[in-house]
Design a protein around this motif. Structure first.
Motif: not given
Length: 376
Positions: A288-291, A307-312, A323-327, A331-333
């Motif tokens: 529910s709150d990974p960051s 590691i913050t909310d911008k990663h999820f 995890l949002k897709k790395p640069e 595709r995301p992970r």
């Protein structure tokens, strides 16, 4: 035939003797060098630093005799390979007989790390010890985003299955780390292994221990679901839960039930480690709150909060964060297909009886950890 005059004869004799002079000088040089070396002043020539293996490819050979494939720097003549600051280098390429790991162990049995030019293999400073089906894989994958964390991908199972192989074998499973980086591993079965606390203590009493815990009822159902996927012929969840369903007697010998008695397992760990060495991560809040949970983990490990909310982002289909897709990635992970399985339908009566069974153990666990996980 005569030489005509005395002066001509002298000149001819001098010409005939000239080729012997360089030979004589050469022999004097070698004999002098030979006797000089006998006194121990000669040094062997150093081994070449770079060995060209294939066109456009160089391998670095340090004094250890092991070779490292160096990364290509595009744009340089001949596509040469040179060391780049900050590059993660692969493991050494063995020279041939397959004994390089054994030799490395023998050379460093009294050292805490096996060093080379690109980092060292160290015992883990932090271990994710449990629990199975609590969210340990998600936690490890989230942590690996952090540049100061290096972790083993597969579960080593050293402290429960392979302890007899020795600490050097275990350390050589670890990735190489640079100064300031943390080595980690995760094996969820450690939490319920009686011998694991003492064995980890023998490695280092300063080891930081992380346990991801989850509502034991939900965890048991998830555990059963995983087993059912591998073996569809197993009995129903209800049949495995109860020794005697008519009187509601729970079968605590079944591992899916036994794992969730967290307070009992924690008592064993507290015989060797103080509570300050533990971090208990909520499996529910990791979803529910990974960051927020990852901020706690980074703080516990002494890491910068990277590691913050911008990663999820939350994957509605799987029902947990990805995890949002790395640069540079297309595709995301997300975790594998085995994660986020649909649970079988369990009757409300069975769930309620399990909740009642676990309640006193949960309350004791809250008291021991100083955390209320909200399972009751």
């Amino acid at each position: 035939m005569g030489c005509g005059t005395p002066r001509a004869c002298a000149s001819l004799g001098l010409l005939k003797s000239q080729p012997k002079v360089p030979l004589l000088l050469t022999m004097i040089f070698f004999f002098t060098y030979f006797f000089y070396c006998l006194t121990g002043h000669c040094e062997p020539l150093p081994a070449p630093l770079y060995l060209r293996q294939q066109p456009g490819e160089l391998r670095l050979r340090p004094q250890t005799g092991k070779e490292f494939l160096l990364p290509v720097i595009k744009g340089l003549p001949g596509s040469s390979r040179l060391p780049i600051s900050g590059t993660q280098f692969p493991e050494p390429i063995s020279p041939g007989d397959g004994n390089s790991r054994q030799e490395e162990e023998e050379d460093s049995t009294s050292s805490m790390s096996v060093s080379n030019n690109f980092g060292s293999k160290k015992f883990p400073q932090a271990v994710i010890i449990g629990v199975k089906k609590g969210g340990t894989r998600a936690l490890l994958e989230f942590l690996r985003i952090h540049p100061d964390v290096r972790a083993v991908g597969a579960e080593p199972h050293f402290f429960d299955r392979f302890y007899d192989r020795g600490f050097e074998w275990y350390r050589n499973l670890m990735p190489r780390t640079l100064d300031g980086q943390i080595t980690m591993e995760k094996t969820p079965s450690y939490f319920v292994t009686k011998e694991a606390p003492q064995r980890i203590y023998n490695m280092s009493k300063d080891t930081k221990l992380i346990a991801v815990v989850r509502n034991p009822v939900t965890r048991a159902i998830s555990d059963y679901t995983q087993t059912l996927t591998k073996n569809p012929a197993i009995p129903s969840f209800q049949d495995l839960v109860f020794k005697n369903i008519s009187i509601g007697l729970i079968d605590t010998s079944w591992s899916a039930i036994r794992i969730g008695i967290y307070s009992k397992h924690l008592e064993n760990w507290l015989q060797y480690f103080p509570l300050s060495k533990f971090l208990f991560v909520s499996g529910e809040r990791l979803v529910s709150d990974p960051s927020g949970e990852m901020d706690r983990v980074q703080n516990f490990l002494g890491l910068k909060s990277v590691i913050t909310d911008k990663h999820f982002y939350f994957n509605e289909t799987k029902g947990f964060p990805c995890l949002k897709k790395p640069e540079g990635s297309s595709r995301p992970r997300c975790l594998g297909k085995s994660k986020g399985r649909t649970h079988p339908k369990i009757s409300d009566d069975v769930v309620q009886r399990l909740q009642e069974f676990y309640r006193p153990f949960n309350m004791k666990f809250y008291q021991m950890t100083g955390q209320d996980f909200g399972w009751d």
